[in-house]
Design a protein around this motif. Structure first.
Motif, PDB file in Angstrom:
ATOM      1  N   GLY A 128       0.821  -1.215   0.000  1.00 30.95           N
ATOM      2  CA  GLY A 128       0.000   0.000   0.000  1.00 30.95           C
ATOM      3  C   GLY A 128       0.850   1.259   0.000  1.00 30.95           C
ATOM      4  N   ASP A 129       0.149   2.391   0.181  1.00 40.90           N
ATOM      5  CA  ASP A 129       0.808   3.694   0.069  1.00 40.90           C
ATOM      6  C   ASP A 129       1.325   4.182   1.413  1.00 40.90           C
ATOM      7  OD1 ASP A 129       0.221   3.805  -2.602  1.00 40.90           O
ATOM      8  OD2 ASP A 129      -1.738   4.731  -2.255  1.00 40.90           O
ATOM      9  N   VAL A 130       2.197   5.204   1.334  1.00 45.41           N
ATOM     10  CA  VAL A 130       2.659   5.875   2.561  1.00 45.41           C
ATOM     11  C   VAL A 130       1.458   6.566   3.201  1.00 45.41           C
ATOM     12  CG1 VAL A 130       4.067   7.801   3.396  1.00 45.41           C
ATOM     13  CG2 VAL A 130       4.981   6.248   1.658  1.00 45.41           C
ATOM     14  N   GLU A 131       1.342   6.465   4.519  1.00 45.19           N
ATOM     15  CA  GLU A 131       0.258   7.141   5.250  1.00 45.19           C
ATOM     16  C   GLU A 131       0.844   8.378   5.918  1.00 45.19           C
ATOM     17  OE1 GLU A 131      -2.896   6.253   5.272  1.00 45.19           O
ATOM     18  OE2 GLU A 131      -2.721   4.265   4.350  1.00 45.19           O
ATOM     19  N   LEU A 132       0.195   9.518   5.699  1.00 50.30           N
ATOM     20  CA  LEU A 132       0.666  10.768   6.299  1.00 50.30           C
ATOM     21  C   LEU A 132       0.167  10.810   7.745  1.00 50.30           C
ATOM     22  CD1 LEU A 132       2.194  13.244   5.198  1.00 50.30           C
ATOM     23  CD2 LEU A 132      -0.017  14.350   4.885  1.00 50.30           C
ATOM     24  N   LEU A 133       1.078  10.731   8.708  1.00 50.84           N
ATOM     25  CA  LEU A 133       0.645  10.679  10.110  1.00 50.84           C
ATOM     26  C   LEU A 133       0.930  11.987  10.839  1.00 50.84           C
ATOM     27  CD1 LEU A 133       1.938   7.080  11.050  1.00 50.84           C
ATOM     28  CD2 LEU A 133      -0.304   7.729  10.190  1.00 50.84           C
ATOM     29  N   PRO A 509      10.702  10.101   7.006  1.00 47.43           N
ATOM     30  CA  PRO A 509      10.870   9.715   5.606  1.00 47.43           C
ATOM     31  C   PRO A 509      12.205   9.039   5.309  1.00 47.43           C
ATOM     32  CG  PRO A 509      10.118  12.002   5.780  1.00 47.43           C
ATOM     33  CD  PRO A 509      10.360  11.529   7.168  1.00 47.43           C
ATOM     34  N   ASP A 510      13.320   9.513   5.911  1.00 46.95           N
ATOM     35  CA  ASP A 510      14.617   8.883   5.623  1.00 46.95           C
ATOM     36  C   ASP A 510      14.641   7.431   6.092  1.00 46.95           C
ATOM     37  OD1 ASP A 510      15.777  11.050   4.382  1.00 46.95           O
ATOM     38  OD2 ASP A 510      16.467  11.928   6.275  1.00 46.95           O
ATOM     39  N   MET A 511      14.017   7.190   7.241  1.00 50.73           N
ATOM     40  CA  MET A 511      13.982   5.822   7.767  1.00 50.73           C
ATOM     41  C   MET A 511      13.158   4.928   6.832  1.00 50.73           C
ATOM     42  SD  MET A 511      15.778   6.041  10.393  1.00 50.73           S
ATOM     43  CE  MET A 511      16.700   7.515  10.106  1.00 50.73           C
ATOM     44  N   GLY A 517      13.666   0.666   0.574  1.00 53.67           N
ATOM     45  CA  GLY A 517      14.476   0.707  -0.642  1.00 53.67           C
ATOM     46  C   GLY A 517      13.787   1.511  -1.725  1.00 53.67           C
ATOM     47  N   MET A 518      12.860   2.362  -1.311  1.00 57.75           N
ATOM     48  CA  MET A 518      12.043   3.116  -2.261  1.00 57.75           C
ATOM     49  C   MET A 518      11.966   4.557  -1.752  1.00 57.75           C
ATOM     50  SD  MET A 518       8.093   2.119  -2.796  1.00 57.75           S
ATOM     51  CE  MET A 518       7.447   3.134  -1.480  1.00 57.75           C
ATOM     52  N   TYR A 519      12.167   5.543  -2.643  1.00 54.61           N
ATOM     53  CA  TYR A 519      12.154   6.938  -2.205  1.00 54.61           C
ATOM     54  C   TYR A 519      10.791   7.299  -1.608  1.00 54.61           C
ATOM     55  CZ  TYR A 519      11.741  11.998  -2.515  1.00 54.61           C
ATOM     56  OH  TYR A 519      11.507  13.316  -2.226  1.00 54.61           O
ATOM     57  N   VAL A 520      10.814   7.814  -0.403  1.00 52.01           N
ATOM     58  CA  VAL A 520       9.589   8.277   0.253  1.00 52.01           C
ATOM     59  C   VAL A 520       9.657   9.804   0.284  1.00 52.01           C
ATOM     60  CG1 VAL A 520       8.339   8.355   2.458  1.00 52.01           C
ATOM     61  CG2 VAL A 520       9.277   6.188   1.619  1.00 52.01           C
ATOM     62  N   PRO A 521       8.621  10.501  -0.234  1.00 49.68           N
ATOM     63  CA  PRO A 521       8.665  11.958  -0.274  1.00 49.68           C
ATOM     64  C   PRO A 521       9.008  12.541   1.089  1.00 49.68           C
ATOM     65  CG  PRO A 521       6.775  11.174  -1.493  1.00 49.68           C
ATOM     66  CD  PRO A 521       7.398   9.970  -0.840  1.00 49.68           C
ATOM     67  N   HIS A 653       9.401   9.830  -9.042  1.00 47.73           N
ATOM     68  CA  HIS A 653       8.405  10.633  -8.328  1.00 47.73           C
ATOM     69  C   HIS A 653       8.481  12.029  -8.925  1.00 47.73           C
ATOM     70  CE1 HIS A 653       5.934  12.071  -5.070  1.00 47.73           C
ATOM     71  NE2 HIS A 653       6.845  12.966  -4.729  1.00 47.73           N
ATOM     72  N   VAL A 654       7.375  12.503  -9.503  1.00 52.02           N
ATOM     73  CA  VAL A 654       7.386  13.783 -10.202  1.00 52.02           C
ATOM     74  C   VAL A 654       6.473  14.771  -9.474  1.00 52.02           C
ATOM     75  CG1 VAL A 654       7.087  14.905 -12.443  1.00 52.02           C
ATOM     76  CG2 VAL A 654       7.626  12.467 -12.349  1.00 52.02           C
ATOM     77  N   VAL A 655       7.029  15.947  -9.186  1.00 49.11           N
ATOM     78  CA  VAL A 655       6.237  16.985  -8.508  1.00 49.11           C
ATOM     79  C   VAL A 655       6.336  18.275  -9.320  1.00 49.11           C
ATOM     80  CG1 VAL A 655       5.887  18.298  -6.373  1.00 49.11           C
ATOM     81  CG2 VAL A 655       6.805  15.971  -6.272  1.00 49.11           C
ATOM     82  N   LEU A 656       5.192  18.835  -9.671  1.00 51.83           N
ATOM     83  CA  LEU A 656       5.143  20.135 -10.338  1.00 51.83           C
ATOM     84  C   LEU A 656       4.768  21.174  -9.293  1.00 51.83           C
ATOM     85  CD1 LEU A 656       4.842  18.152 -12.757  1.00 51.83           C
ATOM     86  CD2 LEU A 656       3.313  19.835 -13.803  1.00 51.83           C
TER      87      LEU A 656
END
Ligand code: NAP
Length: 679
Positions: A128-133, A509-511, A517-521, A653-656
């Motif tokens: 699943g996706d990262v959850e913003l806590l 996020p760094d942890m 093994g996947m970039y987390v914003p 990961h693309v951010v405009l």
């Protein structure tokens, strides 16, 4: 033939049958064809699995294991004729063996392919996706899964000695967990031959698989919370094994696939003469006779509108009358014997119970023709069709599984009644519904869904390519609530998860980037000074980022894009109408214009390691862009996955963002990038 001595494979060595070994008879002739059973050092087997097999499997990535499965499936496929020959003794026609042998090998292929397409080329599965806590994104959540550190104990039923073994082994090994396989003794000579091929292939690491020909002794009393029991068989055995106090005390995972009173409903629209009526009859007959009805998914209850009930019975009887029973080696034989004499006795006992509530309308076990074999010494039975006049008042027909060529027809007045009859099975593996009316399908699924693990809806439009009521598929979950055991297997990666522990990771996020093994914003990014499109697959680092110049968006750009593409939607072209819309301050840029400008900003045009843009996912436009706004792009390497010998997939990961650093759009871009030595 000389009786085979079936060997166990324990702690890396083959163990011959002991003095108390059990004899196994041919289903066709009744002669003894094999012996199985020996005392084993179960603790040594578990230690070997945990310390040798588990360690070796966990050192591999999901993709390594998937490649191993693919090689294994290919190896077995080249040697399958031996298994077909042995399966004749278990009463299997060629079609029956195809389900077991080719079906089992095909299942391994599917897991191999899913493992490489849907799982990472690493050791941690991201679920699943990262959850913003947290408000500022410095504390996040991510579900992941890692392999259990114990062993999987597979206890299998007699009916599919190859498929039953492989459909459990594939997800277990893909998860990175070693297995100890215990097949049902009566057909263990087929399972042992297949298992021997697996060992002889040398494809799996030491300790990845072990085999018990015979009983499990005190194995279950030695399990830990890191072990899993995956059981297929009768409800009675499942209940006995899962209520073992040691298993309960240590919360050992126990997956049960057990018996099931599966139903098939003929829709009220499917009158005689429709393609659906013929399809319903064909599937019912196939499920009664394939594998002599010894399929956990076979149709035990045939539920038809009362108005068509006698037509259904006549049509099924006519087909059953043409079913040739006999030696499965003969080309014209459609139904072989049951797997053993014990199975014949068991079915006849259950038939006697069913007969207390239903009349037999086809098939007499005291008188039927058998071709090419002796009806007395082989485990033969005819297909037996029953009709229950009062299915609402009856109970035994909804609770008695005769695991053989036996089925009961029951009539219904309303669709609700049909659904309620299907649900009276107390939880099943599969219910089928043959209808051409979408409203019947919707209503039946709402009423029946909670009671059935799989619902198979078929009609004239899908029947040409449909896979059959009775076929569990590796892509789809197999299992069911209540009576069916409450377990679930297969279903692609879902089936792999039974052998892994899901962990809710919380942290910064760094942890999370380091763990997954996947970039987390929000985690650290690096800029190398070299455009990432100039760097090969190997050179790209997770978190490597390109930040582009900004570009202003003018009204002329918007109008040019609108006229060029034909997208003259009012939000881009009509100030008043756009303003009246709750989402826009006035005319705004097209989302696709932004994407195109983004590509124009980040692309490095010369030929290089980037071979193709193969798609994007999760696109969301978060803030409108008005004429005069300026956008820039941050492109970050999120994940890398090797795909072929020459290139791998890179997910970016693309951010405009706009001139105020507000995010206007995000998405994940997928490209294929060449490896170093092929650029
Ligand atoms: P079973 O008699 O319950 O046996 C199932 C397995 O359990 C066999 O390997 C058997 O080994 C083993 N077993 C029995 N007692 C044991 C004990 N005390 N400790 C450890 N293992 C033990 O079932 P079956 O006759 O083989 O299979 C028929 C049943 O399986 C039917 O009810 C059918 O519906 C169900 N089934 C379900 C599915 C499914 O996917 N849901 C698939 C196929 C079959 P031994 O042979 O050595 O006794």
């Amino acid at each position: 033939m000389t009786a085979l001595s079936l060997e166990s494979f324990a702690a890396g060595r083959w163990v011959r049958p002991g003095p108390d070994a059990r004899s196994i008879a041919s289903a066709v002739t009744g002669e003894d064809i094999a012996r199985a059973g020996s005392a084993l050092d179960y603790q040594a087997m578990l230690d070997h699995a945990r310390d040798v097999g588990g360690q070796a499997l966990r050192a591999l990535t999901f993709h390594d294991r998937a490649r191993m499965l693919k090689a294994l499936a290919g190896y077995l496929g080249e040697r399958k004729q031996t298994l077909y020959d042995l399966s004749l003794h278990a009463g299997c026609t060629k079609a029956d063996s195809w389900i077991d042998i080719d079906g089992g090998i095909g299942t391994v292929f599917v897991f191999a392919s899913k493992g490489r397409r849907e799982m990472p080329d690493s050791h941690v599965y991201v679920d699943g996706d990262v959850e913003l806590l947290s408000r500022n994104g410095t504390f996040l959540g991510q579900h992941v899964a890692t392999p259990l550190q114990g062993a999987a104990i597979h206890i299998n039923a007699f009916n599919f000695p190859v498929w039953g073994m492989l459909e459990k082994l594939a997800p277990t090994l893909l998860a990175g967990v070693p297995a100890i396989v215990k097949p049902a003794t009566s057909t263990s000579y087929v399972a042992e031959a297949c298992f021997r091929m697996i060992v002889e292939s040398g494809i799996l690491p030491d300790g990845a698989v072990q085999f018990i020909a015979g009983g499990t002794g005190d194995l279950l009393d030695r399990l830990t919370p890191q072990d899993v029991v995956s059981f297929t068989g009768s409800a009675a055995t499942a209940l006995m094994l899962r209520s073992n106090p040691h298993i309960l005390r240590h919360s050992v995972r126990f997956i049960a696939e057990q018996d099931s009173l599966n139903a098939s409903i003929l829709g009220p629209d499917a009158a005689p003469g429709t393609p659906e009526f013929d399809l319903f009859v064909k599937e019912a007959v196939r499920e009664m006779t394939a594998k002599a009805g010894q399929k956990c998914t076979a149709i035990r209850r045939i539920i038809a509108p009362k108005a068509f009930e006698s037509d259904v019975i006549d049509a099924i009887r006519a087909k059953l009358a043409k079913t040739v029973i006999g030696d499965p080696a003969l080309e014209n034989v459609r139904m072989g014997p049951l797997a053993s004499m014990a199975q014949v006795r068991d079915v006849l006992e259950k038939v006697a119970v069913i007969a207390t509530e239903a009349e037999c309308v086809h098939g007499d076990p005291a008188s039927f023709a058998v071709e090419g074999a002796d009806a007395e010494t082989g485990a033969f039975l005819p297909p037996m069709l029953f009709r229950c006049a009062d299915p609402v008042g009856a109970s035994a027909i909804h609770g008695t599984e005769a695991f053989g060529p036996v089925s009961t027809v029951m009539g219904y007045d309303t669709l609700d009644e049909a659904v309620s009859l299907a649900n009276r099975g107390g939880g099943s593996l599969v219910m089928s519904l043959i209808t051409h009316d979408p409203e019947v399908a919707r209503s039946a699924v709402l009423g029946a869904g909670a009671w059935h693990g799989r619902i198979y809806v078929n009609n004239r439009d899908s029947m040409g390519e449909s896979t059959g009521h009775g076929s569990p598929l590796p892509h789809m979950t197999h299992g069911g609530p209540g009576r069916a055991g409450g377990g679930e297997e297969m279903g692609g990666v879902r089936g792999v998860m039974h052998y892994m522990q899901r962990i809710a990771i919380q942290g910064g996020p760094d942890m999370l980037t380091a763990i997954t093994g996947m970039y987390v914003p929000g985690s650290k990014t690096v800029e190398t000074g070299v455009h990432p499109f100039r760097r090969t697959f190997e050179e790209l680092d997770i978190g490597e980022t390109l930040r582009t110049q900004s570009r202003e968006i003018t009204l002329e750009d918007i109008e040019h894009f609108a006229n060029f593409t034909g997208d003259t939607f009012y939000a881009h072209m009509d100030e008043e109408a756009a303003k009246a819309n709750p989402f826009f301050p006035g005319r705004v840029a097209h989302g696709y214009l932004l994407l195109s400008f983004a590509a124009g900003l980040f692309v490095d045009p010369a030929p290089g390691p980037v071979l193709a843009n193969v798609g994007l996912e999760g696109l969301s436009f978060q803030k409108p862009v008005s004429p005069g706004d300026a956008i820039r792009v941050a492109l970050t390497v999120k994940r890398k996955t090797k795909r072929t010998d020459t290139y791998g997939e890179v997910r970016w990961h693309v951010v405009l963002t706009n001139q105020d650093d507000e995010t206007v759009a995000t998405y994940e871009l997928h490209t294929m990038n060449a490896y170093r030595d092929v650029t």
